[in-house]
Scaffold this motif. Structure first.
Motif, PDB file in Angstrom:
ATOM      1  N   ALA A 167       0.811  -1.223   0.000  1.00 50.69           N
ATOM      2  CA  ALA A 167       0.000   0.000   0.000  1.00 50.69           C
ATOM      3  C   ALA A 167       0.838   1.263   0.000  1.00 50.69           C
ATOM      4  O   ALA A 167       0.326   2.352  -0.286  1.00 50.69           O
ATOM      5  N   LYS A 168       2.114   1.149   0.293  1.00 52.06           N
ATOM      6  CA  LYS A 168       2.991   2.321   0.340  1.00 52.06           C
ATOM      7  C   LYS A 168       2.996   3.081  -0.989  1.00 52.06           C
ATOM      8  O   LYS A 168       3.068   4.311  -1.023  1.00 52.06           O
ATOM      9  N   SER A 169       2.877   2.347  -2.088  1.00 52.29           N
ATOM     10  CA  SER A 169       2.944   2.979  -3.413  1.00 52.29           C
ATOM     11  C   SER A 169       1.585   3.459  -3.911  1.00 52.29           C
ATOM     12  O   SER A 169       1.492   4.022  -4.994  1.00 52.29           O
ATOM     13  N   THR A 170       0.524   3.246  -3.112  1.00 51.33           N
ATOM     14  CA  THR A 170      -0.817   3.625  -3.578  1.00 51.33           C
ATOM     15  C   THR A 170      -1.525   4.560  -2.590  1.00 51.33           C
ATOM     16  O   THR A 170      -2.743   4.526  -2.476  1.00 51.33           O
ATOM     17  N   VAL A 171      -0.771   5.372  -1.869  1.00 55.38           N
ATOM     18  CA  VAL A 171      -1.395   6.302  -0.922  1.00 55.38           C
ATOM     19  C   VAL A 171      -2.254   7.310  -1.690  1.00 55.38           C
ATOM     20  O   VAL A 171      -1.907   7.695  -2.819  1.00 55.38           O
ATOM     21  N   PRO A 172      -3.383   7.735  -1.123  1.00 55.08           N
ATOM     22  CA  PRO A 172      -4.289   8.640  -1.838  1.00 55.08           C
ATOM     23  C   PRO A 172      -3.645   9.956  -2.269  1.00 55.08           C
ATOM     24  O   PRO A 172      -3.904  10.455  -3.358  1.00 55.08           O
ATOM     25  N   VAL A 173      -2.806  10.532  -1.400  1.00 53.00           N
ATOM     26  CA  VAL A 173      -2.104  11.775  -1.716  1.00 53.00           C
ATOM     27  C   VAL A 173      -0.706  11.720  -1.108  1.00 53.00           C
ATOM     28  O   VAL A 173      -0.447  10.960  -0.173  1.00 53.00           O
ATOM     29  N   GLU A 174       0.187  12.557  -1.622  1.00 45.99           N
ATOM     30  CA  GLU A 174       1.583  12.517  -1.222  1.00 45.99           C
ATOM     31  C   GLU A 174       1.793  12.786   0.267  1.00 45.99           C
ATOM     32  O   GLU A 174       2.698  12.224   0.889  1.00 45.99           O
ATOM     33  N   VAL A 175       0.948  13.630   0.862  1.00 48.56           N
ATOM     34  CA  VAL A 175       1.125  14.001   2.265  1.00 48.56           C
ATOM     35  C   VAL A 175       0.966  12.794   3.197  1.00 48.56           C
ATOM     36  O   VAL A 175       1.415  12.817   4.338  1.00 48.56           O
ATOM     37  N   TYR A 176       0.352  11.706   2.707  1.00 47.25           N
ATOM     38  CA  TYR A 176       0.182  10.499   3.519  1.00 47.25           C
ATOM     39  C   TYR A 176       1.483   9.696   3.642  1.00 47.25           C
ATOM     40  O   TYR A 176       1.593   8.820   4.498  1.00 47.25           O
ATOM     41  N   SER A 177       2.450   9.970   2.793  1.00 46.58           N
ATOM     42  CA  SER A 177       3.640   9.117   2.688  1.00 46.58           C
ATOM     43  C   SER A 177       4.431   9.034   3.992  1.00 46.58           C
ATOM     44  O   SER A 177       4.928   7.960   4.363  1.00 46.58           O
ATOM     45  N   TYR A 178       4.557  10.164   4.686  1.00 46.40           N
ATOM     46  CA  TYR A 178       5.359  10.171   5.924  1.00 46.40           C
ATOM     47  C   TYR A 178       4.770   9.236   6.967  1.00 46.40           C
ATOM     48  O   TYR A 178       5.490   8.426   7.577  1.00 46.40           O
ATOM     49  N   PHE A 179       3.450   9.309   7.159  1.00 48.53           N
ATOM     50  CA  PHE A 179       2.823   8.438   8.154  1.00 48.53           C
ATOM     51  C   PHE A 179       2.790   6.983   7.685  1.00 48.53           C
ATOM     52  O   PHE A 179       2.788   6.064   8.513  1.00 48.53           O
ATOM     53  N   MET A 180       2.759   6.772   6.355  1.00 46.35           N
ATOM     54  CA  MET A 180       2.860   5.406   5.846  1.00 46.35           C
ATOM     55  C   MET A 180       4.221   4.811   6.191  1.00 46.35           C
ATOM     56  O   MET A 180       4.329   3.633   6.559  1.00 46.35           O
ATOM     57  N   ASP A 181       5.260   5.632   6.097  1.00 47.95           N
ATOM     58  CA  ASP A 181       6.603   5.168   6.473  1.00 47.95           C
ATOM     59  C   ASP A 181       6.645   4.794   7.958  1.00 47.95           C
ATOM     60  O   ASP A 181       7.246   3.778   8.337  1.00 47.95           O
TER      61      ASP A 181
END
Length: 264
Positions: A162-176
């Motif tokens: 799911a890391k590569s399919t986050v709805p928007v870029e701002v979600y990436s940090y919390f996905m990490d």
């Protein structure tokens, strides 16, 4: 009000740059917070709120930028403060100022933040504020709910994907952060399940593809790496398998009871 609007326009112009100047945006946000307090940053009277609709909308917009700015700056304490203030506008003043276009994007971001910190009870408390239709169909909320289900089911590979399919870029940090939380859970399971495991197999289970990554993870968990290239856990002080870990079970039951009470 004219001064606030001028500062807001400057903030939006600066924020629109890619990448934005986080230091400059932070300075403008600090000035805006002070200015908005003098107007109606968090009004408490319904009549006052009705008469200051413009101020409320502007304050909400400033807070929305502030939330994303705190993520970009990796300031989790600021993120919590801004989200707590912003929810007031999303829920308490929605009938006065309407619904923001960024509402569900940022509420989804907050849910992901709670999930990344393994704060499951707080996650469900926030989820209860949303309608069933939003939970099931909203493009920002539904993916986060799926992540929570993957965790509950132990389908950790789905979270890595799911890391590569986050709805928007701002979600990436919390996905990490969520992926790091998941890896720690997997690491704890490995320690309990194996007496010995090869670095290659450990990396596969942790979804780590670079040798230096598994080495860094092992050092963080204080894993013993043998000359053969295997991680050994036999020298760890563990309780005999024939004895029930009564203290751990009691702590777990109490934790579940607290979580259940908060959800109910």
């Amino acid at each position: 009000m004219a001064n606030v609007e001028a500062l807001y326009k400057e903030l939006i112009a600066e924020w629109a740059k890619r990448p934005p100047n986080t230091v400059k945006c932070g300075q403008l946000l600090d000035q805006l917070k002070v200015a908005l307090v003098k107007l109606a940053f968090l009004p408490t009277d319904g009549n006052d709120a009705q008469s200051s609709k413009k101020q409320l909308i502007l304050a909400r917009s400033v807070l929305e930028v502030a939330v994303e700015h705190s993520v970009l700056s990796k300031d989790l304490l600021a993120f919590e403060r801004y989200m707590a203030q912003l929810k007031c506008y999303y829920y308490d003043y929605a009938k006065i100022i309407g619904e923001s276009e960024s509402k569900y994007k940022l509420l989804g971001l907050n849910l992901l933040y709670l999930l990344s910190g393994n704060r499951v009870s707080d996650f469900h408390t926030e989820l209860e504020l949303l309608s069933v239709d939003v939970i099931q169909h909203n493009q920002f909320i539904r993916p986060i709910l799926s992540l929570e289900q993957y965790i509950m089911e132990g389908r950790y590979n789905k979270i890595f994907q799911a890391k590569s399919t986050v709805p928007v870029e701002v979600y990436s940090y919390f996905m990490d952060l969520l992926i790091e939380t998941v890896r720690d859970e997997i690491g704890a399971c490995i320690e309990k399940s194996y007496d010995k495991i090869s670095a290659k197999d450990a990396a596969k289970r942790l979804n780590l593809r670079v040798p230096d990554e598994i080495k860094a993870f092992g050092e963080k968990r204080q894993w013993k790496l043998e000359a053969s290239g295997d991680y050994s856990f036999t020298d760890r002080s563990v309780k005999p398998k024939e004895l029930l870990p009564s203290e751990e079970l009691a702590e777990q039951v109490l934790s579940y009871a607290r979580d259940l009470e908060m959800i109910v």
